[in-house]
Design a protein around this motif. Structure first.
Motif, PDB file in Angstrom:
ATOM      1  N   THR A 135       0.834  -1.190   0.000  1.00 23.40           N
ATOM      2  CA  THR A 135       0.000   0.000   0.000  1.00 23.40           C
ATOM      3  C   THR A 135       0.873   1.246   0.000  1.00 23.40           C
ATOM      4  OG1 THR A 135      -1.783   1.151   1.203  1.00 23.40           O
ATOM      5  CG2 THR A 135      -0.103   0.057   2.524  1.00 23.40           C
ATOM      6  N   ARG A 154      -8.215   8.137   0.694  1.00 18.30           N
ATOM      7  CA  ARG A 154      -9.157   7.047   0.464  1.00 18.30           C
ATOM      8  C   ARG A 154     -10.068   7.354  -0.715  1.00 18.30           C
ATOM      9  NH1 ARG A 154     -12.060   5.099   5.773  1.00 18.30           N
ATOM     10  NH2 ARG A 154     -12.962   7.159   5.536  1.00 18.30           N
ATOM     11  N   ARG A 165      -5.816   2.532   0.014  1.00 12.83           N
ATOM     12  CA  ARG A 165      -6.233   1.711   1.140  1.00 12.83           C
ATOM     13  C   ARG A 165      -5.323   2.033   2.317  1.00 12.83           C
ATOM     14  NH1 ARG A 165      -4.716  -3.419   2.892  1.00 12.83           N
ATOM     15  NH2 ARG A 165      -3.181  -3.469   1.192  1.00 12.83           N
ATOM     16  N   PRO A 214      -4.385   0.520   5.699  1.00  4.11           N
ATOM     17  CA  PRO A 214      -4.432  -0.518   6.734  1.00  4.11           C
ATOM     18  C   PRO A 214      -3.838  -0.026   8.046  1.00  4.11           C
ATOM     19  CG  PRO A 214      -2.661  -0.967   5.201  1.00  4.11           C
ATOM     20  CD  PRO A 214      -3.390   0.223   4.654  1.00  4.11           C
TER      21      PRO A 214
END
Length: 204
Positions: A57, A123, A128, A130
């Motif tokens: 990510t 977003r 993403r 996490p």
């Protein structure tokens, strides 16, 4: 090492402006954010890089722990994030490419929610975010003065423009957890108002 670290003097216009100023000087592939009242764990950056590679990510959110934990009480100010979703720049790591696409922090949120705004825009752009519990910093627990509590109420003015900008995402993702005023703040403010009212009553 002065070739790898710099102390940059800002203009005093708040954290959004200060971080944008730092972004102008930063040259790395990854931008790691923390605050002046936090203590990162010794493996903070190594853990962050490992989490970014593991999650594949462009941004991660790390854990924020109250420190010292036994100092937390009814009248203390402490910040904690042990499950994610708060997006505090006390512990966030972004890729430089993503921040450039987002054009940095929105300086209209000069002293509050500037970090949440950046995450919400990330977003919305498809990133993403996490939560990485092994990427940890400790946040200082302290007892604020009455003056500091009163000053903190100014943060309320940034909530309406944030809600207007992000719409449903604000109500579903941030409103349940954001607390611009704690119950202690409200108690102190009510007490000060009561004292003022009593003084005026005695004068009458």
């Amino acid at each position: 090492d002065p070739t790898r670290r710099a102390l940059i003097h800002g203009s005093g216009r708040g954290p959004a402006s200060a971080r944008n100023l730092a972004l102008e000087r930063a040259r790395g592939k990854w931008i790691a954010f923390t605050d002046s009242d936090t203590i990162p764990y010794p493996d903070w950056l190594e853990s962050a890089l490992a989490a970014l590679e593991r999650e594949e990510t462009e941004v991660i959110e790390g854990a924020v722990e109250p420190w010292p934990p036994d100092a937390v009480g009814a009248f203390t100010h402490n910040v904690a994030s042990d499950g994610g979703g708060r997006f505090m720049t006390a512990n966030m790591v972004y890729s430089r490419a993503l921040i450039d696409r987002l054009q940095g922090f929105d300086e209209r949120f000069s002293h509050f929610l500037e970090d949440s705004d950046l995450a919400f825009r990330a977003r919305a752009a498809g990133a993403r975010i996490p939560f990485a519990p092994d990427v940890r910093v400790r946040h200082q627990v302290r007892r604020p003065s009455a003056r500091e509590i009163i000053a903190s109420t100014r943060r309320l003015r940034w909530i309406p423009p944030f809600a207007a900008k992000h719409g449903a995402a604000y109500w579903t993702d941030l409103r349940p957890i954001v607390r611009p005023l704690t119950s202690v703040d409200i108690d102190v403010l009510i007490g000060l108002v009561s004292v003022g009212a009593a003084s005026r009553a005695r004068g009458l």
